[in-house]
Design a protein around this motif. Structure first.
Motif, PDB file in Angstrom:
ATOM      1  N   ILE A 174       0.837  -0.901  -0.063  1.00 59.00           N
ATOM      2  CA  ILE A 174       0.068   0.017  -0.050  1.00 59.00           C
ATOM      3  C   ILE A 174       0.943   1.205   0.109  1.00 59.00           C
ATOM      4  O   ILE A 174       0.410   2.197  -0.786  1.00 59.00           O
ATOM      5  CB  ILE A 174      -1.077  -0.017   1.071  1.00 59.00           C
ATOM      6  CG1 ILE A 174      -1.943  -0.967   1.161  1.00 59.00           C
ATOM      7  CG2 ILE A 174      -1.632   1.242   1.196  1.00 59.00           C
ATOM      8  CD1 ILE A 174      -2.729  -1.323   2.458  1.00 59.00           C
ATOM      9  N   ILE A 175       1.897   1.173   0.808  1.00 54.74           N
ATOM     10  CA  ILE A 175       2.826   2.562   0.914  1.00 54.74           C
ATOM     11  C   ILE A 175       3.464   2.765  -0.505  1.00 54.74           C
ATOM     12  O   ILE A 175       3.762   3.747  -1.054  1.00 54.74           O
ATOM     13  CB  ILE A 175       3.726   2.257   1.973  1.00 54.74           C
ATOM     14  CG1 ILE A 175       3.276   2.261   3.351  1.00 54.74           C
ATOM     15  CG2 ILE A 175       5.026   3.365   1.981  1.00 54.74           C
ATOM     16  CD1 ILE A 175       4.188   2.132   4.580  1.00 54.74           C
ATOM     17  N   GLY A 176       4.004   1.653  -1.050  1.00 52.87           N
ATOM     18  CA  GLY A 176       4.489   1.612  -2.271  1.00 52.87           C
ATOM     19  C   GLY A 176       3.519   2.072  -3.442  1.00 52.87           C
ATOM     20  O   GLY A 176       3.912   3.125  -4.090  1.00 52.87           O
ATOM     21  N   PHE A 181       6.796   5.430  -7.659  1.00 55.57           N
ATOM     22  CA  PHE A 181       6.667   5.771  -9.203  1.00 55.57           C
ATOM     23  C   PHE A 181       7.239   5.123 -10.052  1.00 55.57           C
ATOM     24  O   PHE A 181       8.388   4.169  -9.580  1.00 55.57           O
ATOM     25  CB  PHE A 181       6.708   7.286  -9.545  1.00 55.57           C
ATOM     26  CG  PHE A 181       8.450   7.604  -9.739  1.00 55.57           C
ATOM     27  CD1 PHE A 181       9.023   7.959  -8.429  1.00 55.57           C
ATOM     28  CD2 PHE A 181       9.008   7.493 -10.862  1.00 55.57           C
ATOM     29  CE1 PHE A 181      10.323   8.237  -8.648  1.00 55.57           C
ATOM     30  CE2 PHE A 181      10.279   7.814 -11.047  1.00 55.57           C
ATOM     31  CZ  PHE A 181      11.004   8.311  -9.688  1.00 55.57           C
ATOM     32  N   LYS A 182       6.837   4.936 -11.176  1.00 58.18           N
ATOM     33  CA  LYS A 182       7.670   4.038 -12.264  1.00 58.18           C
ATOM     34  C   LYS A 182       7.796   4.884 -13.529  1.00 58.18           C
ATOM     35  O   LYS A 182       6.669   5.474 -14.039  1.00 58.18           O
ATOM     36  CB  LYS A 182       7.053   2.669 -12.526  1.00 58.18           C
ATOM     37  CG  LYS A 182       7.728   1.435 -12.624  1.00 58.18           C
ATOM     38  CD  LYS A 182       6.936   0.406 -13.028  1.00 58.18           C
ATOM     39  CE  LYS A 182       6.400  -0.043 -11.871  1.00 58.18           C
ATOM     40  NZ  LYS A 182       5.645  -1.541 -11.995  1.00 58.18           N
ATOM     41  N   ALA A 183       8.777   5.022 -14.000  1.00 60.37           N
ATOM     42  CA  ALA A 183       9.009   5.854 -15.290  1.00 60.37           C
ATOM     43  C   ALA A 183       9.907   4.966 -16.339  1.00 60.37           C
ATOM     44  O   ALA A 183      10.616   4.194 -15.889  1.00 60.37           O
ATOM     45  CB  ALA A 183       9.798   6.932 -14.969  1.00 60.37           C
ATOM     46  N   ASN A 197       8.672  10.661 -18.387  1.00 63.94           N
ATOM     47  CA  ASN A 197       8.007   9.515 -19.091  1.00 63.94           C
ATOM     48  C   ASN A 197       7.323   8.716 -17.718  1.00 63.94           C
ATOM     49  O   ASN A 197       7.737   7.587 -17.860  1.00 63.94           O
ATOM     50  CB  ASN A 197       8.475   8.816 -19.938  1.00 63.94           C
ATOM     51  CG  ASN A 197       7.530   7.971 -20.652  1.00 63.94           C
ATOM     52  OD1 ASN A 197       6.195   7.926 -20.612  1.00 63.94           O
ATOM     53  ND2 ASN A 197       7.804   6.763 -21.453  1.00 63.94           N
ATOM     54  N   ILE A 198       6.332   9.205 -17.224  1.00 71.71           N
ATOM     55  CA  ILE A 198       5.996   8.560 -15.756  1.00 71.71           C
ATOM     56  C   ILE A 198       4.844   7.409 -16.282  1.00 71.71           C
ATOM     57  O   ILE A 198       3.923   7.729 -16.690  1.00 71.71           O
ATOM     58  CB  ILE A 198       5.202   9.475 -15.112  1.00 71.71           C
ATOM     59  CG1 ILE A 198       6.095  10.699 -14.680  1.00 71.71           C
ATOM     60  CG2 ILE A 198       5.045   8.705 -13.713  1.00 71.71           C
ATOM     61  CD1 ILE A 198       7.427  10.439 -13.849  1.00 71.71           C
ATOM     62  N   ILE A 204       0.316  10.370  -3.622  1.00 73.45           N
ATOM     63  CA  ILE A 204       1.083  11.172  -2.689  1.00 73.45           C
ATOM     64  C   ILE A 204       2.433  11.127  -3.236  1.00 73.45           C
ATOM     65  O   ILE A 204       3.555  11.442  -2.571  1.00 73.45           O
ATOM     66  CB  ILE A 204       1.015  10.981  -1.217  1.00 73.45           C
ATOM     67  CG1 ILE A 204       1.364   9.890  -0.916  1.00 73.45           C
ATOM     68  CG2 ILE A 204      -0.209  11.523  -0.702  1.00 73.45           C
ATOM     69  CD1 ILE A 204       1.463   9.636   0.784  1.00 73.45           C
ATOM     70  N   THR A 205       2.734  10.686  -4.385  1.00 70.72           N
ATOM     71  CA  THR A 205       4.276  10.512  -4.911  1.00 70.72           C
ATOM     72  C   THR A 205       4.717  12.023  -5.285  1.00 70.72           C
ATOM     73  O   THR A 205       3.991  12.850  -5.759  1.00 70.72           O
ATOM     74  CB  THR A 205       4.261   9.755  -6.326  1.00 70.72           C
ATOM     75  OG1 THR A 205       3.542   8.734  -6.162  1.00 70.72           O
ATOM     76  CG2 THR A 205       5.567   9.343  -6.470  1.00 70.72           C
TER      77      THR A 205
END
Lengths: 422, 312
Positions: A174-176, A181-183, A197-198, A204-205
């Motif tokens: 959940i926290i992750g 984020f992943k880009a 390029n997300i 809340i990132t």
């Protein structure tokens, strides 16, 4: 109060049903390809001729079967599972733990009949029995004429750790998903990039303002000319463009900076640099007309001014050469870097321009998830240990002995028989 | 003779030895008047086959330079080796001929599929793709194979339970109230069946056998479950180190999770009142099919990271 009791009763059966539901629903996601475009579903699951007689694309989209693992009902199932896990641990397992740590003496012979393995002995001496029990690694408690022995308490406590570590993993996920984020970035060799390029981020990132530069990119090949490994030489730059950190990454060896990970995941060829006879440099773009696993790039170099004839160049590797074909598709030969060709027009292949594909990721939940993983691995192993208890009473010249075990009933019976053997 | 033909020859020998062992076991089960020496022959021959498999795998490791678990052929051989090792250990501990009789046919089918159905192209060791060049390869894949082998063994015993109890509801508590001691249960059951004066004794022996089967499958699955957990976690950690994503709902990962869930429910169903005996055995038997879908079905039918792409 009634609700509490209801939850206790419903706990284990409820949990089993939820688990089986999660399992069956997950199967759907393996049959129907996930996260594809609507057109793919329209193509593969037409309304006119539905797969299996009922799977058409509109139904798939309606129920969310194109993204099963992110639908509200799947997440609800997981939340239900997590809460069932939590309530079970708190309401049932912790009290049991408190009981197990006390010495539970049995005082009357009548109680022995309720035990799984019990026997009445006359011929064996009390002290002999005690010695035998001690030899098999039991912890003994002696009170006047009664004995209580147990073995394998860790096997009784480990299931609690199993549940707690699963809860830890869920919290970490959940926290992750909230904070990470992943880009993905595709960066030509020697170019600079920012994280732009997300692919996915959480509520809340905060995307970091980090710049990087690919100094070099190369591929090593095996003797059989298959790809051995991809390498990218990566520099992390500060706000002024000066290098703060530098690392060569390859598949399975990412770079880490400030909690951000850079993974080597992809590559591309973008162009060929050509020098013609009058030392003018031109760049011809390469197009990949294969797919992502079998890449092959093509470009076309004109040989006349009015662009009506030319040479086709094919390239599928980064070994430093490309293949030349004429317009009839006949193979003319290979051209290496720094090699010249002298047909109607002469030119030299100067460079093959490549780009590397990086996956950039930050996941603050990873420490929690990794510790959850570690505890889960250890505790499931320790849960294998069986918790055995043995009771002894000496009354006049009779000895009553009995025992139970939680898991290994077969082994325990043999052990018990060996204990009482004359 | 180069390594490939030598290995091929050796694996064909393994296949024939296993066939021989299977026949021995089935003979010794059908005609229980024969003493246990016949079974010893079966046991020794499967031990020999196991040793031969180990040598094949070791030679592949030395020749190719990496752990022999990179393609379907090698993983099938590895699975057979772990299956045989586990069956030999369990049979020594429980002294029951049923283990061999139940497991050797499966090992035979797997080796048969590996040697006879797969083309020589697929059997060859080829260089590792970049994604597989990691120490995690050893940990993750071998743990998964080990867990598959253990869970297959346990779930086969559950299926055997269902077969012997003829799918009836069985009350296993009845046995505990009797005073029949529990040493070599197989011998008891068959001896009493053959020489029984009354049906009650043979029924009791049968119940004792079912109780033992129930407990053995529980213990074996109870060991295979932590292995599966470790294997899935190792896979997740590897994926995180390689691509930054420890779980991506890939069909193979999802089916591994489904297998994990099914066996978790098996382990928990035993504590649920009214579900002991037949219903847990059904879950265990279901686990057998889920393992095969997870191991082979996904590779052949699905798309994704683990796909071999035969039918896609």
């Amino acid at each position: 109060m009634k609700q509490r009791i209801f939850k206790i009763i419903a706990d284990l059966r409820f949990a089993i049903i939820i688990l089986l539901l999660i399992a069956s629903v997950s199967v759907i996601g393996t049959i129907i390809e996930q996260d594809q475009s609507i057109e793919t579903y329209k193509l593969n699951y037409p309304i006119v001729n539905p797969v299996f007689g009922f799977l058409s694309w509109d139904r798939i989209l309606l129920f969310g079967f194109d993204h099963v693992y992110k639908t509200w009902w799947f997440i609800t199932l997981i939340i239900l599972f997590g809460s069932s896990l939590l309530t079970c641990t708190i309401l049932q397992q912790v009290p049991v733990l408190k009981v197990s740590r006390r010495c539970q003496f049995l005082r009357t012979p009548k109680q022995f009949q309720r035990l799984k393995s019990s026997s009445q002995l006359k011929k064996l001496k009390f002290t002999n029995l005690l010695a035998r029990i001690k030899n098999t690694d039991y912890s003994l408690f002696h009170q006047k004429q009664t004995i209580y022995a147990y073995k394998g308490l860790s096997g009784r406590m480990a299931p609690i750790i199993v549940h707690l570590s699963m809860i830890l993993i869920l919290i970490g996920t959940i926290i992750g998903s909230l904070n990470g984020f992943k880009a993905q970035e595709i960066i030509p060799k020697t170019e600079t990039f920012h994280i732009q390029n997300i692919l996915s981020n959480g509520q809340i990132t905060q995307i970091p303002k980090v710049a990087g530069r690919i100094n070099d990119f190369w591929i090593t090949y095996t003797k059989q000319t298959t790809i051995n490994q991809f390498y990218s030489d990566l520099s992390i730059l500060n706000v002024d463009g000066n290098e703060i950190d530098r690392k060569t990454i390859y598949v399975n060896s990412p770079a880490k900076y400030n909690g951000i990970f850079f993974y080597q995941t992809d590559w591309n060829l973008i162009g060929l640099r050509i020098k013609n006879s009058s030392s003018t440099f031109s760049q011809y773009p390469l197009i990949n007309f294969g797919n992502s696993s079998n890449k092959i790039w093509i470009t076309w170099i004109p040989t006349t001014i009015n662009l009506d004839t030319g040479l086709v160049l094919l390239i599928d590797n980064l070994q430093g050469y490309c293949s030349l074909y004429n317009e009839l598709g006949e193979f003319l030969g290979n051209l290496e870097v720094n090699e010249s060709i002298n047909t109607n027009v002469s030119f030299t292949l100067v460079d093959i321009l490549s780009s590397t594909g990086l996956q950039i990721k930050r996941d603050p939940g990873i420490p929690l998830i990794y510790s959850g993983f570690l505890f889960l691995m250890l505790s499931t192993l320790i849960s294998y240990i069986t918790y055995s208890q043995i009771w002894l009473i000496q009354e006049n010249d009779k000895i009553f002995i009995g025992g139970t075990t939680t898991r290994a009933t077969f082994d325990f019976e043999i052990e018990f028989l060996k204990l009482i053997k004359i | 003779m180069d390594w490939d033909t030598l290995q091929n020859f050796a694996s064909n020998i393994v296949f024939s030895i296993l066939l021989f062992a299977m026949i021995i076991y089935w003979i010794s089960l059908s005609f229980f008047k024969l003493n246990t020496n016949i079974v010893q022959i079966g046991r020794i021959s499967s031990l020999f086959a196991n040793g031969l498999l180990f040598l094949i795998l070791a030679s592949r490791w030395i020749v190719a330079g990496y752990f022999p678990l990179s393609n379907l052929y090698e993983s099938l051989l590895f699975l057979t080796w772990t299956l045989l090792t586990i069956y030999l250990y369990v049979e020594t501990k429980t002294r029951s001929k049923l283990m061999g009789a139940v497991l050797i046919p499966v090992a035979l089918l797997i080796t048969g599929f590996a040697n006879l159905t797969l083309s020589p192209e697929m059997q060859k060791a080829s260089p590792l793709v970049p994604a597989l060049q990691s120490n995690w390869l050893m940990m993750h894949v071998s743990m998964m194979m080990l867990s598959y082998a253990t869970l297959i063994m346990g779930s086969l015993l559950s299926i055997l339970f269902l077969v012997i109890s003829k799918y009836q509801d069985v009350d296993l508590q009845v046995v505990d109230k009797s005073s029949v001691p529990l040493y070599n249960v197989m011998l008891d059951y068959y001896e009493t069946k053959f020489f029984a004066q009354a049906d009650e004794i043979s029924e009791l022996g049968k119940l004792k056998l079912l109780q033992s089967l129930d407990n053995w499958s529980y213990r074996i699955i109870g060991l295979g479950f932590p292995f599966l957990t470790i294997g899935i976690i190792a896979g997740g950690v590897w994926a995180n180190e390689a691509w930054g994503s420890y779980w991506s709902w890939d069909p193979k990962e999802t089916w591994a999770l489904i297998t994990w869930i099914v066996f978790a429910t098996y382990l928990h169903a035993r504590i649920t009142k009214g579900w002991e005996g037949k219903r847990t055995a059904i879950l265990g038997g279901l686990g057998f099919f889920v393992i095969w879908i997870c191991y082979l079905g996904v590779n052949f039918l699905g798309k994704g990271l683990h796909s071999y792409g035969w039918l896609s």
